[in-house]
Design a protein around this motif. Structure first.
Motif, short mmCIF file in Angstrom:
data_model
loop_
_atom_site.label_atom_id
_atom_site.label_comp_id
_atom_site.label_asym_id
_atom_site.label_seq_id
_atom_site.Cartn_x
_atom_site.Cartn_y
_atom_site.Cartn_z
N ASN A 112 0.85 -1.18 0.00
CA ASN A 112 0.00 0.00 0.00
C ASN A 112 0.89 1.24 0.00
O ASN A 112 1.87 1.30 0.75
CB ASN A 112 -0.89 -0.01 1.25
N GLN A 136 -4.20 6.71 -5.03
CA GLN A 136 -3.91 5.45 -4.32
C GLN A 136 -3.06 4.50 -5.17
O GLN A 136 -3.29 4.33 -6.37
CB GLN A 136 -5.22 4.75 -3.95
N LEU A 138 -1.80 0.46 -4.80
CA LEU A 138 -2.17 -0.69 -3.98
C LEU A 138 -2.02 -2.00 -4.74
O LEU A 138 -2.18 -2.04 -5.95
CB LEU A 138 -3.63 -0.52 -3.53
N HIS A 143 -4.00 -6.72 -0.80
CA HIS A 143 -4.19 -5.85 0.37
C HIS A 143 -5.67 -5.75 0.74
O HIS A 143 -6.52 -5.68 -0.15
CB HIS A 143 -3.64 -4.45 0.08
N ASP A 145 -7.46 -3.34 1.67
CA ASP A 145 -8.12 -2.16 1.12
C ASP A 145 -8.63 -2.38 -0.30
O ASP A 145 -9.47 -1.62 -0.80
CB ASP A 145 -7.17 -0.96 1.12
N HIS A 151 -10.62 2.76 -2.55
CA HIS A 151 -9.32 2.53 -1.92
C HIS A 151 -8.40 1.72 -2.83
O HIS A 151 -7.37 1.21 -2.36
CB HIS A 151 -9.49 1.80 -0.58
#
Length: 246
Positions: A112, A136, A138, A143, A145, A151
């Motif tokens: 992240n 973001q 990621l 992850h 999120d 997210h």
């Protein structure tokens, strides 16, 4: 920026053109060459490939020790931080208002991170995300999120979800772009426009008020600030970081 070799070739080409086409055509060609040179010089490299020149730690006078630069890559070494080295978010020393940012990056498995902009680093705020909106970064599949709308990679974090999935698999390089111009915000991921919105209008304010950022009254209110790369305790790599003022 156009190097000396390319510039010399451009000048030689103009010399050849001067022997043939009319003066009017030569003038047009010269203007085209000048436009190309100016356009290339508008881009500002934010990373020289081997040092952290131009960057500092948020709220600090130097970058955290876990940030490393070598062989054209800027790397956050999470293990180094875990072993006791200082970390923290990395911010540019310069501030930017309207801009076009380009950066290549890759994230670690389950990783992240993020890129924030219009960040205020003046001692009044505890972290970059108190003031700066975030693009973001990621591992969407690994992850937690990744299961939360807004997210995921390419989202305007906790505010607007991506128009479509455009991230490459973990371990591969992605190219992200952030463009702010005349109150308009655009995100791109690997050539795909993932977010487009208007900053600072009533709809924007209502959206922020309905997000996790509502607790910070100055969040996303500034029209100029620093670019920040996030330390989220996960390995992340960046390269070819450049910006153009608009």
């Amino acid at each position: 920026m156009m190097n000396k070799t390319n510039l010399s070739l451009a000048v030689m080409s103009l010399a050849v053109w001067s022997c043939g086409p009319s003066k009017q055509e030569n003038t047009a060609n010269e203007e085209n060459i000048e436009e190309i040179i100016v356009t290339e010089e508008e881009w500002i490299s934010l990373f020289d490939g081997n040092s952290l020149t131009g960057w500092t730690g948020y709220g600090k006078d130097q970058p955290g020790e876990a940030w490393e630069a070598a062989d054209g890559v800027l790397y956050f070494n999470a293990q180094k931080k875990e072993d006791g080295a200082t970390g923290g978010d990395l911010v540019t020393k310069e501030s930017f208002g309207d801009f076009h940012l380009e950066v290549e990056w890759k994230i670690s498995e389950n990783g992240n991170s993020g890129i924030m902009f219009h960040v205020q680093d003046n001692g009044e705020y505890g972290a970059p995300y108190f003031t700066g909106p975030e693009y973001q970064l990621l591992d969407n599949d690994g992850h937690p999120d990744g299961k939360i709308i807004t997210h995921r990679t390419g989202d305007l974090y906790d505010l607007i979800e991506s128009t479509e999935e455009a991230a490459k698999p973990v371990g591969e390089w992605n190219k992200s772009e952030i463009k702010v111009e005349d109150g308009q915000l655009q995100f791109f991921l690997n050539g795909v426009k993932t977010v487009e919105t208007t900053l600072w209008d009533d709809q924007w304010k209502a959206m922020v008020a309905d997000s996790k950022f509502a607790q910070w009254e100055d969040f996303a209110t500034f029209k100029e600030g620093k670019i920040a790369l996030q330390d989220h305790n996960d390995d992340v790599w960046f390269r070819n970081i450049r910006i153009k003022r608009l």
